[in-house]
Design a protein around this motif. Structure first.
Motif, PDB file in Angstrom:
ATOM      1  N   SER A  84       1.422 -57.101 -16.548  1.00  0.00           N
ATOM      2  CA  SER A  84       1.035 -57.669 -15.520  1.00  0.00           C
ATOM      3  C   SER A  84       1.308 -57.083 -14.377  1.00  0.00           C
ATOM      4  CB  SER A  84       1.460 -59.264 -15.565  1.00  0.00           C
ATOM      5  OG  SER A  84       2.964 -59.226 -15.160  1.00  0.00           O
ATOM      6  N   VAL A  85       0.386 -57.198 -13.531  1.00  0.00           N
ATOM      7  CA  VAL A  85       0.822 -56.474 -12.085  1.00  0.00           C
ATOM      8  C   VAL A  85       1.560 -57.663 -11.282  1.00  0.00           C
ATOM      9  CG1 VAL A  85      -0.320 -55.430 -10.258  1.00  0.00           C
ATOM     10  CG2 VAL A  85      -1.244 -55.101 -12.343  1.00  0.00           C
ATOM     11  N   ASP A  86       2.934 -57.280 -10.812  1.00  0.00           N
ATOM     12  CA  ASP A  86       3.659 -58.283 -10.106  1.00  0.00           C
ATOM     13  C   ASP A  86       4.605 -57.158  -9.169  1.00  0.00           C
ATOM     14  OD1 ASP A  86       5.413 -59.839  -9.017  1.00  0.00           O
ATOM     15  OD2 ASP A  86       5.578 -61.073 -11.032  1.00  0.00           O
ATOM     16  N   GLU A  87       4.213 -57.181  -8.009  1.00  0.00           N
ATOM     17  CA  GLU A  87       4.710 -56.253  -6.805  1.00  0.00           C
ATOM     18  C   GLU A  87       6.179 -56.780  -6.765  1.00  0.00           C
ATOM     19  OE1 GLU A  87       2.178 -56.203  -3.500  1.00  0.00           O
ATOM     20  OE2 GLU A  87       0.619 -54.940  -4.563  1.00  0.00           O
ATOM     21  N   ILE A 106       8.426 -58.247  -8.896  1.00  0.00           N
ATOM     22  CA  ILE A 106       9.087 -57.641 -10.006  1.00  0.00           C
ATOM     23  C   ILE A 106       9.479 -55.924  -9.800  1.00  0.00           C
ATOM     24  CG2 ILE A 106       9.298 -57.217 -12.478  1.00  0.00           C
ATOM     25  CD1 ILE A 106       7.862 -59.710 -12.836  1.00  0.00           C
ATOM     26  N   THR A 107       8.370 -55.556  -9.574  1.00  0.00           N
ATOM     27  CA  THR A 107       8.436 -54.030  -9.420  1.00  0.00           C
ATOM     28  C   THR A 107       9.459 -53.566  -8.407  1.00  0.00           C
ATOM     29  OG1 THR A 107       6.381 -53.800 -10.017  1.00  0.00           O
ATOM     30  CG2 THR A 107       7.124 -51.756  -8.714  1.00  0.00           C
ATOM     31  N   ALA A 108       9.380 -54.568  -6.811  1.00  0.00           N
ATOM     32  CA  ALA A 108      10.137 -54.284  -5.954  1.00  0.00           C
ATOM     33  C   ALA A 108      11.881 -54.750  -6.258  1.00  0.00           C
ATOM     34  CB  ALA A 108      10.079 -55.053  -4.568  1.00  0.00           C
ATOM     35  N   GLU A 109      11.935 -55.660  -7.106  1.00  0.00           N
ATOM     36  CA  GLU A 109      13.241 -56.055  -7.481  1.00  0.00           C
ATOM     37  C   GLU A 109      13.904 -55.037  -8.452  1.00  0.00           C
ATOM     38  OE1 GLU A 109      12.805 -60.023  -9.269  1.00  0.00           O
ATOM     39  OE2 GLU A 109      12.567 -60.931  -7.357  1.00  0.00           O
ATOM     40  N   LEU A 110      13.115 -54.475  -9.184  1.00  0.00           N
ATOM     41  CA  LEU A 110      13.614 -53.338 -10.456  1.00  0.00           C
ATOM     42  C   LEU A 110      13.823 -52.075  -9.385  1.00  0.00           C
ATOM     43  CD1 LEU A 110      11.118 -53.988 -13.172  1.00  0.00           C
ATOM     44  CD2 LEU A 110      13.764 -54.150 -13.355  1.00  0.00           C
ATOM     45  N   ASP A 114      11.861 -49.699 -17.812  1.00  0.00           N
ATOM     46  CA  ASP A 114      11.288 -51.282 -17.285  1.00  0.00           C
ATOM     47  C   ASP A 114      10.464 -50.714 -15.929  1.00  0.00           C
ATOM     48  OD1 ASP A 114      11.995 -52.397 -19.764  1.00  0.00           O
ATOM     49  OD2 ASP A 114      13.707 -53.178 -18.793  1.00  0.00           O
ATOM     50  N   PHE A 115      11.099 -50.078 -15.182  1.00  0.00           N
ATOM     51  CA  PHE A 115      10.773 -49.848 -13.558  1.00  0.00           C
ATOM     52  C   PHE A 115       9.419 -49.037 -13.880  1.00  0.00           C
ATOM     53  CE2 PHE A 115      10.272 -47.046  -9.780  1.00  0.00           C
ATOM     54  CZ  PHE A 115      10.288 -47.757  -9.078  1.00  0.00           C
ATOM     55  N   LYS A 116       9.511 -47.916 -14.396  1.00  0.00           N
ATOM     56  CA  LYS A 116       8.246 -47.222 -14.455  1.00  0.00           C
ATOM     57  C   LYS A 116       7.161 -47.641 -15.216  1.00  0.00           C
ATOM     58  CE  LYS A 116       7.321 -42.615 -16.407  1.00  0.00           C
ATOM     59  NZ  LYS A 116       7.815 -41.355 -17.412  1.00  0.00           N
ATOM     60  N   THR A 117       7.351 -48.749 -16.048  1.00  0.00           N
ATOM     61  CA  THR A 117       6.158 -49.498 -16.792  1.00  0.00           C
ATOM     62  C   THR A 117       5.584 -50.647 -15.563  1.00  0.00           C
ATOM     63  OG1 THR A 117       7.056 -49.406 -19.007  1.00  0.00           O
ATOM     64  CG2 THR A 117       5.661 -51.247 -18.553  1.00  0.00           C
ATOM     65  N   SER A 118       6.769 -51.191 -14.853  1.00  0.00           N
ATOM     66  CA  SER A 118       6.165 -52.389 -13.799  1.00  0.00           C
ATOM     67  C   SER A 118       5.373 -51.336 -12.796  1.00  0.00           C
ATOM     68  CB  SER A 118       7.385 -52.944 -13.575  1.00  0.00           C
ATOM     69  OG  SER A 118       6.693 -53.954 -12.490  1.00  0.00           O
ATOM     70  N   ALA A 119       5.961 -50.348 -12.534  1.00  0.00           N
ATOM     71  CA  ALA A 119       5.199 -49.756 -11.196  1.00  0.00           C
ATOM     72  C   ALA A 119       4.096 -49.280 -11.692  1.00  0.00           C
ATOM     73  CB  ALA A 119       6.052 -48.517 -10.887  1.00  0.00           C
TER      74      ALA A 119
END
Length: 553
Positions: A290-293, A295-299, A213-218
């Protein structure tokens, strides 16, 4: 019982093969003939000391073997089975002494340490009047004799079983108590680790997917761009999907003309269908991106937390739930240690109470029977040529506690003259006295468990006449229970034997040679007559010998 003794190149014996009979065997011979060579040979076979000086001059080695019938000897058979040496009711002991001093020992053909040979030997033969194999001098044997006489052997065995359990539990308690402080420190650390894991609110589903999930969000922006480009290429007016649809239609028309094109037409049609499904899947995937910085930071923060926990527990992120279960188990185990000690202490107290009851009963029996045994042995010693002598079975109280074999030690005390002090049996100096004391104890306890073969040497030292006749009677009485081998200088004793062996020595070119022969009835009369009258056997001596043998039957 001893059934066969074979000797080769031992001291003055070149070759000797001797068969023994049940009952009482007497061994006689002139002074210096080498009667002790039988005992020396048996001593070696039973695990006694031996060195190169015993090897006959000019020979490389001396060899002794002794065969025993142990078919009805359960104690011996159990020991042989324990050592993996059983051989269907027979036990053959063999000893080889080389001229260079090396020694080899065998039991039923198997090579064994000398200690094992000696252990077997002590169960088979007891020698009285010699410096070795005097079981009566050992405190444990004296206790065993008293218990056998008192019929309390089983009670002692039951007591020892309680003691064994008691000591095993005591060792467990000591071990747990020693480690308790260390375990308490360990428990504090584990509790802290467990709290960290519980605060993390782990789920296996999260652990399995968070890295993905983190890899996808980043990489969401890059993924959106790439997937959008792919969809555009697939869906535009002259895109891949449109072309595949048109080409599939054209090929299906051609297949109507030539059926050989049908398989290829099916493949192309399938490719178009799969392309269309890919468009659907990519469209759905793109809608979820979606690009959500934030969520990425939380992950990223969560993943860092999980990596820290995984490093502490030396595992992968996906294995953190297993690590948590392990910590829980360790905490519970340590937490139960105190309860375990309490439970073990309760068992120990119960066993101590059982011991006290059993030991008290055993002590009462021993005290009572020790008096009877003391009186009976003392009476037997009076008729064995030891007037004024006395035996006392002494029971010495042990320190408070739980002890193997009970609360008292057993010691046979003896005084050999009226007015003298009692001394421990092992301190009686005279070999003859020791033999007769042993004989008295053996006769009195003849219904008790003992070694199947008893050998008496010097039993007739310092006696003669009527006392010697009583010694012979007692030995014959004892032979109803055991095999008796008696080396004697007295006709009164020799006449009681069921088997009579004569030892003689002759000078030959190779040196002195000792031989042992079993005497016929006629030869036996002559040998008893020789003991009575000397080298010249008279008719009077022969008649006296015949009468003596006749009366001993």
């Amino acid at each position: 019982m001893l059934s066969q003794l074979s000797v080769k190149n031992l001291a003055v014996v070149e070759t000797l093969d001797l068969a023994f009979s049940p009952g009482m065997s007497t061994v006689t011979g002139e002074t210096g003939a080498g009667k002790s060579i039988l005992l020396q040979a048996l001593n070696l076979a039973l695990g006694g000391r031996g060195d190169s000086s015993l090897v006959r001059h000019g020979k490389d080695k001396a060899e002794v073997s002794a065969a025993f019938d142990v078919l009805n000897q359960q104690k011996i058979q159990a020991y042989l089975q324990e050592q993996s040496l059983e051989d269907e009711g027979e036990c053959i002991l063999r000893r080889i002494i080389s001229s260079d001093g090396r020694s080899k020992a065998f039991v039923n053909g198997a090579s064994v340490p000398l200690s094992v040979l000696k252990g077997v030997g002590e169960l088979l033969v007891d020698m009285h009047g010699q410096n070795e194999h005097q079981l009566l001098l050992r405190p444990d044997q004296q206790r065993s004799l008293l218990d056998a006489y008192a019929q309390s052997t089983e009670a002692c065995a039951l007591l020892n079983a309680i003691v064994a359990k008691y000591k095993a539990i005591s060792n467990q308690i000591d071990e747990l108590s020693t480690n308790q402080e260390l375990k308490q420190q360990q428990q504090a650390l584990l509790q802290h680790q467990l709290q960290e894991l519980e605060n993390a609110e782990l789920t296996q589903d999260e652990l399995d997917h968070i890295e993905g999930d983190f890899k996808t969000s980043a990489n969401a922006a890059s993924l959106i761009e790439k997937i959008s480009t792919i969809l555009n290429q697939l869906e535009q007016e002259m895109g891949a999907n449109t072309q595949l649809l048109s080409l599939s239609y054209e090929l299906s028309q051609a297949a109507e003309t030539d059926e050989k094109l049908l398989p290829v037409s099916a493949l192309l049609s399938s490719a178009q269908v799969q392309t269309q499904e890919s468009i659907y899947e990519l469209t759905n995937y793109l809608s979820g991106l979606s690009v959500d910085e934030q969520i990425t930071a939380e992950l990223e923060a969560r993943l860092s937390e999980l990596h820290d926990l995984a490093r502490k527990h030396n595992c992968q992120i996906t294995e953190l739930m297993v690590a948590k279960d392990k910590v829980v188990a360790e905490v519970e185990s340590i937490g139960g240690a105190g309860a375990s000690i309490d439970a073990l202490q309760q068992q120990k107290n119960q066993l101590s109470q059982q011991y006290q009851k059993q030991a008290k009963r055993l002590s009462k029996t021993r005290v009572e029977k020790a008096k009877y045994l003391s009186n009976a042995v003392t009476e037997a010693m009076q008729v064995l040529g030891m007037p004024g002598s006395e035996v006392k079975v002494d029971l010495a109280r042990k320190a408070d506690g739980v002890h193997y074999n009970g609360d008292e030690g057993v010691d046979f005390l003896v005084k050999t003259n009226m007015g003298s002090d009692f001394k421990a049996l092992k301190k009686v100096a005279s070999g003859g006295e020791l033999s007769r004391i042993s004989l008295a104890i053996s006769v009195v306890s003849s219904d008790s468990e003992y070694t199947p073969t008893l050998i008496f040497d010097e039993v007739d030292v310092g006696i003669s006449g009527a006392v010697a006749e009583v010694v012979g009677q007692k030995l014959k009485q004892l032979s109803e229970h055991y095999q008796i081998i008696c080396i004697t200088h007295l006709a009164q004793v020799a006449s009681f034997g069921h088997q009579h062996l004569r030892v003689s020595k002759a000078q030959q070119d190779a040196g002195a040679q000792t031989t042992v022969e079993q005497l016929s009835n006629h030869e036996r009369v002559d040998e008893v007559a020789r003991i009575l009258g000397g080298a010249t056997i008279t008719d009077k001596a022969r008649k006296a010998a015949e009468e003596m043998i006749k009366q001993s039957v």
